[in-house]
Design a protein around this motif. Sequence first.
Motif, PDB file in Angstrom:
ATOM      1  N   UNK A 284       0.876  -1.161   0.000  1.00 32.62           N
ATOM      2  CA  UNK A 284       0.000   0.000   0.000  1.00 32.62           C
ATOM      3  C   UNK A 284       0.920   1.219   0.000  1.00 32.62           C
ATOM      4  N   UNK A 285       0.754   2.102  -0.987  1.00 38.72           N
ATOM      5  CA  UNK A 285       1.652   3.249  -1.143  1.00 38.72           C
ATOM      6  C   UNK A 285       0.849   4.488  -1.505  1.00 38.72           C
ATOM      7  N   UNK A 286       1.462   5.648  -1.343  1.00 41.38           N
ATOM      8  CA  UNK A 286       0.809   6.903  -1.710  1.00 41.38           C
ATOM      9  C   UNK A 286       1.119   7.275  -3.159  1.00 41.38           C
ATOM     10  N   UNK A 287       0.238   8.021  -3.746  1.00 44.97           N
ATOM     11  CA  UNK A 287       0.347   8.377  -5.167  1.00 44.97           C
ATOM     12  C   UNK A 287       1.177   9.648  -5.326  1.00 44.97           C
ATOM     13  N   UNK A 288       2.503   9.502  -5.231  1.00 50.93           N
ATOM     14  CA  UNK A 288       3.427  10.634  -5.379  1.00 50.93           C
ATOM     15  C   UNK A 288       4.567  10.225  -6.299  1.00 50.93           C
ATOM     16  N   UNK A 289       5.234  11.226  -6.880  1.00 50.64           N
ATOM     17  CA  UNK A 289       6.370  10.957  -7.761  1.00 50.64           C
ATOM     18  C   UNK A 289       5.995  10.037  -8.901  1.00 50.64           C
ATOM     19  N   UNK A 290       6.860   9.049  -9.163  1.00 52.31           N
ATOM     20  CA  UNK A 290       6.649   8.103 -10.257  1.00 52.31           C
ATOM     21  C   UNK A 290       5.998   6.799  -9.794  1.00 52.31           C
ATOM     22  N   UNK A 291       5.490   6.772  -8.578  1.00 51.55           N
ATOM     23  CA  UNK A 291       4.946   5.525  -8.030  1.00 51.55           C
ATOM     24  C   UNK A 291       3.822   4.958  -8.886  1.00 51.55           C
ATOM     25  N   UNK A 292       2.924   5.821  -9.362  1.00 53.65           N
ATOM     26  CA  UNK A 292       1.779   5.319 -10.127  1.00 53.65           C
ATOM     27  C   UNK A 292       2.187   4.803 -11.507  1.00 53.65           C
ATOM     28  N   UNK A 293       3.409   5.107 -11.956  1.00 51.38           N
ATOM     29  CA  UNK A 293       3.879   4.540 -13.222  1.00 51.38           C
ATOM     30  C   UNK A 293       4.279   3.078 -13.055  1.00 51.38           C
TER      31      UNK A 293
END
Length: 359
Positions: A284-293
């Motif tokens: 489970x992670x937050x939607x920041x930087x390049x994470x959603x890529x």
Amino acid sequence: MRIIQIIDSLESGGAERMAVSYANALAGRIEFSGLVVTRKEGPLHNQIDKQVSYLYLNKKSAADLKAILRLRAYVRQNNVTVIHAHSTSFFLAFLLKLSCPDLSLIWHDHYGDSDFLEKRPMIGLRAIVPFFDGIIVVNQKLKIWAEKELKFKNTIYLPNFPTEENIFSDDTKLKGAKGKRIVCLANLRVQKDHFLLLEVAKKIKNFYPEWSFHLIGKDFHDAYSQQIKHLIVAFNLEENVFLYGSKQDVKNILDQSTIAVLTSQSEGLPIALLEYGLNKKPIVVTDVGEISSLVQNGKNGFVVPAHQNELFYDAVVKLIGSESLQTNFGQELFQMIVANHSEEAVIQQYLNWLDNSNV
């Protein structure tokens, strides 16, 4: 090519780990690969490949003449052609360039607060950047920023990549019940937003008291870390949240964990996320930087907006309640990283870029 990486320390941060990873990865691919540490050695020294040439400068100030001369002698002795400076070490690379104008300079921008670029100091960067031949960035926001604000055209986004660690001891033993541990690999910095994690842990304790949180990362013993420790006591989480400090046996730690999380309010592409995937952890992670890529919500992990502790809690609960979801997420994230973020793919792109840029 004859390339050296320059980094300020060997503490267990993302920029530091990538400097070591680039030096190691290049050692078997180019004529000469070196690693220069300017200010402080640290635990990552154990991760340096034997084929990598190593120099510690013990620099005492920003313009330490003795350190600059030592670096200049090392560069000349080893016929170095490219200086790859990570993060704030770009200033030393610039000073070296003044006396070695034939060198090519690359700046690797690992700026962690890329979601708050409007607050970034600019005066020094604008003066120094024209002396560089290329800029590498760790997310697309930094690429746009470098091209727009620094007016620098030869900028490339290269994703961070995971590497197998050199294991010297598997001595970290996580507390809590086996099969019910949630791990967070993040140094105790404001941008990592451990306060959100503690809010989630407080609620998890009320409904799933057997589950525990394990915080791995450097403690800077500052006001932020003191507040974290205060909240652990204030929320009565002493038996549910554990601090371990900086550790090197990451695989060993992840092997003892069931779920992995990141609660950051700003990131590039965090090394921790890549390590989670390489070890097939559901996340489970937050939607920041390049994470959603990298993380596709609901397919290979849960991605929630930053600062949203209720949504984060809900996602953790879904993973707690489904072992099959845990397994599927871990496998899918692993496949994504192998296909798109391997060392081989990134280093080849890096070398092609250097060739095409005539560096």
